[in-house]
Design a protein around this motif. Sequence first.
Motif, PDB file in Angstrom:
ATOM      1  N   ILE A  46       0.837  -1.207   0.000  1.00 16.83           N
ATOM      2  CA  ILE A  46       0.000   0.000   0.000  1.00 16.83           C
ATOM      3  C   ILE A  46       0.871   1.257   0.000  1.00 16.83           C
ATOM      4  N   MET A  47       1.949   1.257   0.769  1.00 14.36           N
ATOM      5  CA  MET A  47       2.851   2.417   0.768  1.00 14.36           C
ATOM      6  C   MET A  47       3.486   2.605  -0.602  1.00 14.36           C
ATOM      7  N   LEU A  48       3.851   1.520  -1.266  1.00 18.73           N
ATOM      8  CA  LEU A  48       4.403   1.610  -2.616  1.00 18.73           C
ATOM      9  C   LEU A  48       3.384   2.227  -3.569  1.00 18.73           C
ATOM     10  N   ILE A  49       2.143   1.814  -3.465  1.00 14.88           N
ATOM     11  CA  ILE A  49       1.086   2.358  -4.323  1.00 14.88           C
ATOM     12  C   ILE A  49       0.874   3.840  -4.041  1.00 14.88           C
ATOM     13  N   TYR A  50       0.811   4.236  -2.763  1.00 14.53           N
ATOM     14  CA  TYR A  50       0.618   5.648  -2.408  1.00 14.53           C
ATOM     15  C   TYR A  50       1.735   6.524  -2.953  1.00 14.53           C
ATOM     16  N   VAL A  51       2.962   6.090  -2.794  1.00 14.67           N
ATOM     17  CA  VAL A  51       4.080   6.896  -3.265  1.00 14.67           C
ATOM     18  C   VAL A  51       4.110   6.926  -4.794  1.00 14.67           C
ATOM     19  N   ALA A  52       3.746   5.836  -5.441  1.00 16.41           N
ATOM     20  CA  ALA A  52       3.680   5.826  -6.903  1.00 16.41           C
ATOM     21  C   ALA A  52       2.625   6.809  -7.402  1.00 16.41           C
ATOM     22  N   ILE A  53       1.472   6.843  -6.750  1.00 11.90           N
ATOM     23  CA  ILE A  53       0.427   7.799  -7.122  1.00 11.90           C
ATOM     24  C   ILE A  53       0.912   9.229  -6.900  1.00 11.90           C
ATOM     25  N   LEU A  54       1.626   9.457  -5.813  1.00 10.35           N
ATOM     26  CA  LEU A  54       2.181  10.782  -5.548  1.00 10.35           C
ATOM     27  C   LEU A  54       3.149  11.193  -6.662  1.00 10.35           C
ATOM     28  N   PHE A  55       4.022  10.277  -7.093  1.00  7.69           N
ATOM     29  CA  PHE A  55       4.949  10.575  -8.183  1.00  7.69           C
ATOM     30  C   PHE A  55       4.204  10.833  -9.489  1.00  7.69           C
ATOM     31  N   ILE A  56       3.131  10.109  -9.733  1.00  4.95           N
ATOM     32  CA  ILE A  56       2.349  10.330 -10.950  1.00  4.95           C
ATOM     33  C   ILE A  56       1.737  11.725 -10.937  1.00  4.95           C
ATOM     34  N   VAL A  57       1.153  12.112  -9.812  1.00  4.88           N
ATOM     35  CA  VAL A  57       0.532  13.431  -9.707  1.00  4.88           C
ATOM     36  C   VAL A  57       1.583  14.527  -9.867  1.00  4.88           C
ATOM     37  N   LEU A  58       2.725  14.371  -9.190  1.00  3.87           N
ATOM     38  CA  LEU A  58       3.791  15.358  -9.337  1.00  3.87           C
ATOM     39  C   LEU A  58       4.325  15.387 -10.767  1.00  3.87           C
ATOM     40  N   GLY A  59       4.421  14.226 -11.384  1.00  2.00           N
ATOM     41  CA  GLY A  59       4.872  14.167 -12.765  1.00  2.00           C
ATOM     42  C   GLY A  59       3.921  14.862 -13.718  1.00  2.00           C
ATOM     43  N   LEU A  60       2.639  14.707 -13.500  1.00  8.20           N
ATOM     44  CA  LEU A  60       1.665  15.392 -14.347  1.00  8.20           C
ATOM     45  C   LEU A  60       1.687  16.900 -14.112  1.00  8.20           C
ATOM     46  N   PHE A  61       1.926  17.290 -12.884  1.00  8.93           N
ATOM     47  CA  PHE A  61       1.947  18.716 -12.546  1.00  8.93           C
ATOM     48  C   PHE A  61       3.189  19.400 -13.111  1.00  8.93           C
ATOM     49  N   PHE A  62       4.330  18.734 -13.056  1.00 12.21           N
ATOM     50  CA  PHE A  62       5.597  19.318 -13.500  1.00 12.21           C
ATOM     51  C   PHE A  62       6.110  18.694 -14.793  1.00 12.21           C
ATOM     52  N   LYS A  63       5.232  18.184 -15.644  1.00  3.42           N
ATOM     53  CA  LYS A  63       5.682  17.418 -16.801  1.00  3.42           C
ATOM     54  C   LYS A  63       6.522  18.231 -17.781  1.00  3.42           C
ATOM     55  N   LYS A  64       6.192  19.466 -17.995  1.00  5.69           N
ATOM     56  CA  LYS A  64       6.947  20.252 -18.967  1.00  5.69           C
ATOM     57  C   LYS A  64       8.357  20.551 -18.451  1.00  5.69           C
ATOM     58  N   SER A  65       8.473  20.947 -17.194  1.00  4.89           N
ATOM     59  CA  SER A  65       9.798  21.238 -16.653  1.00  4.89           C
ATOM     60  C   SER A  65      10.640  19.967 -16.528  1.00  4.89           C
ATOM     61  N   MET A  66      10.009  18.833 -16.228  1.00  6.30           N
ATOM     62  CA  MET A  66      10.754  17.568 -16.159  1.00  6.30           C
ATOM     63  C   MET A  66      11.213  17.135 -17.546  1.00  6.30           C
ATOM     64  N   LEU A  67      10.430  17.432 -18.568  1.00  7.03           N
ATOM     65  CA  LEU A  67      10.832  17.118 -19.930  1.00  7.03           C
ATOM     66  C   LEU A  67      12.111  17.859 -20.280  1.00  7.03           C
ATOM     67  N   TYR A  68      12.165  19.134 -19.944  1.00  7.40           N
ATOM     68  CA  TYR A  68      13.370  19.915 -20.218  1.00  7.40           C
ATOM     69  C   TYR A  68      14.544  19.440 -19.361  1.00  7.40           C
ATOM     70  N   LEU A  69      14.280  19.031 -18.151  1.00  2.17           N
ATOM     71  CA  LEU A  69      15.344  18.586 -17.260  1.00  2.17           C
ATOM     72  C   LEU A  69      15.951  17.258 -17.714  1.00  2.17           C
ATOM     73  N   PHE A  70      15.113  16.261 -18.027  1.00  2.25           N
ATOM     74  CA  PHE A  70      15.614  14.930 -18.332  1.00  2.25           C
ATOM     75  C   PHE A  70      16.097  14.780 -19.779  1.00  2.25           C
ATOM     76  N   ILE A  71      15.489  15.458 -20.706  1.00  2.00           N
ATOM     77  CA  ILE A  71      15.866  15.264 -22.093  1.00  2.00           C
ATOM     78  C   ILE A  71      16.852  16.332 -22.545  1.00  2.00           C
ATOM     79  N   CYS A  72      17.117  17.287 -21.724  1.00  2.00           N
ATOM     80  CA  CYS A  72      18.142  18.304 -21.971  1.00  2.00           C
ATOM     81  C   CYS A  72      17.816  19.165 -23.184  1.00  2.00           C
ATOM     82  N   CYS A  73      16.565  19.493 -23.356  1.00  2.00           N
ATOM     83  CA  CYS A  73      16.167  20.415 -24.419  1.00  2.00           C
ATOM     84  C   CYS A  73      16.064  21.810 -23.833  1.00  2.00           C
ATOM     85  N   LYS A  74      16.208  22.786 -24.692  1.00  2.00           N
ATOM     86  CA  LYS A  74      16.034  24.162 -24.243  1.00  2.00           C
ATOM     87  C   LYS A  74      14.634  24.614 -24.577  1.00  2.00           C
ATOM     88  N   PRO A  75      13.989  25.361 -23.664  1.00  2.00           N
ATOM     89  CA  PRO A  75      12.606  25.809 -23.937  1.00  2.00           C
ATOM     90  C   PRO A  75      12.530  26.824 -25.049  1.00  2.00           C
TER      91      PRO A  75
END
Length: 75
Positions: A46-75
């Motif tokens: 259950i803790m694994l599921i909760y933290v995974a859901i938290l990461f999904i929500v954070l990923g959806l919220f910060f998806k554009k900035s994470m795209l620039y961070l991980f793929i090393c593209c410039k905005p």
Amino acid sequence: MWKQKIIFPKVALQKIFGTGGAPLCSIERGQSNNKEAENIMGNSFIMLIYVAILFIVLGLFFKKSMLYLFICCKP
């Protein structure tokens, strides 16, 4: 290289909850306390599921900035 940056949090979570719950479950099963072992594994899952859901929500919220961070593209 960028795939390793994305996969790392998933693997880290599996190791945190897996290495924490599995030994406790084994100890309880060794003492013939199967009900407590089931509770420990259930809580770890259950803790694994909760933290995974938290990461999904954070990923959806910060998806554009994470795209620039991980793929090393410039905005």
